[in-house]
Design a protein around this motif. Structure first.
Motif, mmCIF file in Angstrom:
data_model
loop_
_atom_site.group_PDB
_atom_site.id
_atom_site.type_symbol
_atom_site.label_atom_id
_atom_site.label_comp_id
_atom_site.label_asym_id
_atom_site.label_seq_id
_atom_site.Cartn_x
_atom_site.Cartn_y
_atom_site.Cartn_z
ATOM 1 N N GLN A 1 41.032 -11.135 -7.624
ATOM 2 C CA GLN A 1 39.815 -10.371 -7.900
ATOM 3 C C GLN A 1 38.613 -10.998 -7.203
ATOM 4 O OE1 GLN A 1 39.427 -10.112 -12.146
ATOM 5 N NE2 GLN A 1 41.246 -8.804 -12.400
ATOM 6 N N GLN A 2 38.560 -12.330 -7.164
ATOM 7 C CA GLN A 2 37.438 -13.003 -6.524
ATOM 8 C C GLN A 2 37.445 -12.801 -5.014
ATOM 9 O OE1 GLN A 2 34.843 -14.981 -8.006
ATOM 10 N NE2 GLN A 2 35.604 -13.819 -9.756
ATOM 11 N N ILE A 3 38.641 -12.859 -4.429
ATOM 12 C CA ILE A 3 38.756 -12.747 -2.969
ATOM 13 C C ILE A 3 38.693 -11.297 -2.512
ATOM 14 C CG2 ILE A 3 40.313 -13.194 -1.013
ATOM 15 C CD1 ILE A 3 41.321 -15.653 -2.605
ATOM 16 N N GLY A 4 39.184 -10.392 -3.351
ATOM 17 C CA GLY A 4 39.196 -8.979 -2.989
ATOM 18 C C GLY A 4 40.397 -8.642 -2.128
ATOM 19 N N ASN A 5 40.246 -7.660 -1.262
ATOM 20 C CA ASN A 5 41.362 -7.167 -0.451
ATOM 21 C C ASN A 5 41.429 -7.817 0.925
ATOM 22 O OD1 ASN A 5 42.245 -5.355 -2.452
ATOM 23 N ND2 ASN A 5 40.665 -3.862 -1.846
ATOM 24 N N ARG A 6 40.811 -8.937 1.097
ATOM 25 C CA ARG A 6 40.825 -9.603 2.401
ATOM 26 C C ARG A 6 42.253 -10.015 2.781
ATOM 27 N NH1 ARG A 6 36.413 -14.311 2.612
ATOM 28 N NH2 ARG A 6 37.206 -14.335 4.763
ATOM 29 N N PRO A 7 42.632 -9.892 4.059
ATOM 30 C CA PRO A 7 43.923 -10.438 4.514
ATOM 31 C C PRO A 7 43.889 -11.964 4.402
ATOM 32 C CG PRO A 7 42.923 -9.027 6.202
ATOM 33 C CD PRO A 7 41.895 -9.243 5.153
ATOM 34 N N ILE A 8 44.922 -12.540 3.816
ATOM 35 C CA ILE A 8 44.943 -13.986 3.564
ATOM 36 C C ILE A 8 46.144 -14.605 4.276
ATOM 37 C CG2 ILE A 8 45.056 -15.785 1.797
ATOM 38 C CD1 ILE A 8 43.978 -13.731 -0.203
#
Length: 651
Positions: free
Chosen positions: A462-469
């Motif tokens: 939730q903190q990072i969101g939908n960013r590719p990791i």
């Protein structure tokens, strides 16, 4: 019955022999070991269906009988030992020499040229003694030989008395008399080895008894040869002494870095606050995280076979200790009470002795490549069998060992067995002198994936969101620069990319933070913001968390020389697509088993291209990860043959 000497003058040889033998046996350092099934028979422990037993050894070992008898009486008082001796002057001399140990002779030999030598009477007396619960010692090739040839009377007595027979092998520091069998006369201040074999029943054949006696004799001779203190042993012992003043300083530094636990520093010196549990104790040494995870299925499988078995697990790292502690809390209370954890002491002779004196393990299994010369030598001399599971020996390590003198390689000959991960590892161990090598595969394949708190995973998503990791896992010096350049290149195609960098050793976190231009750090509870390209994962024991967040992972220690790679099975179990550099020698069997499901890159440009492709074609990358997981899912249980071999150690 014991026959007195015919006159006072004849008593002197017996008195002198008795004094010499007593002094020599007391000053000899004895190791007595063998098949544990023989122990209840030798000490007549309860419950036994019938009392009384026969011990057999070649005639040349007759003078070593008091050493075995002293060992047995220390474990069970009240034992009675009778020994068959020849009806002649030499037999009476030996009989009088061993009499102080409570060993009573039964005189008698087979008839010679029609002259009665008391054989029939001796046979009746021997059977009577066995029925009364005595231990009867016999020399199947005595009293006249031929050497090493079992005479009919030995097995005839076994069948007539219907009592079990224990074959005994012996070797010691000795001179050999110019007799028909070159009888061993032990020398003072030497070393001795006695090996007892599995009990034989009344149906044993002559050939079987001969093989059993030759086998135990060969084992005793091998142990005697390998137990000698070599130049290498002395060098290693001296190194330990010289390092003793330095090690506390090292420990203090490790404590400041969070790599030791303050209240448990004494364990590194072989001390403990825990009691040894009653019963059998199986010791496993798993250095760190990967080894600890691979050992858990082994403990579970052994507990199914041996429900009363106690386990001692030692680790070298705090993260390994945490894994064992977490596993222990998941067990029912009764099983948790059978599992203990300690930190492995440094390989200093005095500290090893202290550790072994307290814990007295029945057997030791080392995981992977944790081969400590002092520890293995100390266990060997105490007759504690040592095996290696998941045996790993890279080509580079193998070449180094091959260049060393033969005395350095005695370490490998002292191992009872090695269960190698793959064919090449098995060949390396065999060429270095391990007598018994098996290929049971890699336990890391069946180890559970690293755990993570589901709530923490969800919170960070939730903190990072939908960013590719993307995760750079277990990076080593020089690789963070490559990863940083690759991330910068990949960000041109994937603008919202987040690169998690998890150095293998979090103590390097300050240096890594400098390379990555001071990103947010997990150790400070900092979470990445939208503008952050990097997030430094500089904590211990959280790889399961980072693997679950990432859509792809690079396995470190694989780009720069010498490299060696790291365990790929953890992300594969979690179905995370993975990529590695070309230098994976330490884990080559693992990467070979995964085949083309793992990509190999050579530089930052290759790594950036793989990252871009993974994010742009996520379905294809995920399909490869699924295939990789299926390949290792074929092996879901500890091999039965490995469990059998370890059970043999415990016997």
């Amino acid at each position: 019955m014991k026959t007195p000497p015919p006159d006072g003058h004849a008593a002197w040889p017996s008195v002198m022999a008795r004094a010499y033998l007593g002094f020599t046996l007391r000053t000899t350092k004895w190791t007595i070991t063998g098949d544990r099934r023989a122990v209840p028979v030798l000490i007549q422990a309860e419950p036994l269906e019938t009392k009384g037993a026969i011990v057999a050894f070649w005639h040349r070992s007759l003078l070593l009988l008091p050493a075995l008898w002293t060992w047995a009486q220390q474990r069970q008082t009240g034992l009675r030992l009778r020994v068959m001796i020849s009806r002649n002057r030499d037999g009476r001399l030996i009989n009088d020499a061993v009499a102080p140990w409570g060993i009573i002779g039964i005189e008698g030999s087979s008839a010679k040229k029609g002259k009665d030598k008391g054989g029939a009477r001796a046979l009746r007396e021997a059977c009577s003694a066995l029925r009364d619960g005595s231990i009867l010692a016999i020399t199947p090739d005595g009293p006249r030989g031929p050497v090493g040839v079992v005479q009919p009377g030995a097995l005839g007595l076994t069948r007539l008395a219907k009592r079990p027979l224990i074959p005994i092998g012996a070797a010691c520091t000795a001179l050999h008399l110019p007799s028909w069998d070159r009888m061993m006369v032990p020398l003072p201040f030497g070393r001795g080895e006695l090996v007892y074999g599995a009990p034989l029943d009344a149906h044993t054949s002559t050939d079987h008894l001969t093989r059993a006696l030759n086998q135990t004799s060969a084992q005793a001779a091998r142990r005697y040869k390998l137990s000698r203190v070599t130049f290498t042993d002395r060098v290693w012992h001296l190194v330990g002494i010289l390092l003793t003043p330095v090690l506390p300083i090292i420990l203090q530094k490790r404590l400041e870095q969070g790599r030791e636990i303050k209240g448990r520093i004494s364990e590194r010196y072989g001390r403990t606050t825990l009691d040894r549990p009653d019963g059998d104790l199986f010791w496993l040494h798993a250095a760190s995280v990967g080894e600890c995870r691979s050992v858990l299925p082994l403990i579970d499988a052994l507990r199914e076979i041996h429900p009363k078995l106690n386990f001692l697990v030692t680790t070298a790292t705090v993260t390994g200790a945490e894994i064992i502690a977490t596993y222990r809390t998941s067990l029912p209370s009764a099983q948790a009470a059978q599992l203990r954890h300690q930190f492995i002491p440094y390989d200093v002779a005095r500290w090893n002795q202290r550790f072994l004196r307290h814990w007295q393990p029945n057997a030791l299994v080392l995981i992977d490549s944790e081969l400590w010369p002092g520890l293995i030598g100390a266990c060997f001399r105490k007759a504690i069998p040592v095996g290696v599971v998941n045996g790993r020996l890279s080509a580079r390590s193998w070449r180094r060992w091959k260049r060393l003198p033969a005395s350095f390689r005695m370490l490998f000959a002292r191992l009872d067995f090695v269960a190698a991960r793959g064919h090449r590892d098995a060949e390396h161990f065999s060429e270095l002198g391990v007598s018994e090598v098996h290929e049971y595969g890699d336990l890391k394949e069946i180890a559970p994936p690293p755990a993570a708190d589901p709530q923490e995973v969800e919170y960070l998503r939730q903190q990072i969101g939908n960013r590719p990791i993307f995760l750079a896992a277990s990076t080593h010096p020089g690789e963070e620069e490559i990863v940083a350049r690759a991330a910068a290149l990949a960000r041109e195609a994937v603008p919202d990319l987040l690169m998690i960098v998890a150095p293998r050793h979090p103590t390097r976190s300050d240096a890594v933070a400098e390379i990555l231009q001071h990103p947010p750090r997990r150790s400070k509870d900092e979470t990445p913001q939208a503008e952050d390209l990097f997030w430094l994962a500089d904590t211990l024991g959280e790889m399961g968390l980072f693997y679950r967040l990432a859509q792809g992972a690079f396995i470190g220690n694989s780009m720069n020389a010498p490299g060696g790679g790291h365990n790929p099975f953890e992300p594969v179990r979690l179905k995370t697509p993975i990529v590695t550099g070309p230098r994976t020698d330490n884990f080559s069997p693992a990467f070979e088993s995964l085949g083309d499901t793992v990509a190999i890159v050579k530089d930052d440009r290759d790594l950036a291209d793989w990252m871009i492709g993974t994010f742009q074609h996520n379905d294809k990358a995920q399909q490869q990860a699924e295939t990789a997981c299926k390949r290792i899912s074929k092996n879901e249980a500890v091999p039965a043959s490995l469990l059998t071999r370890i059970s043999d150690m415990l016997l």
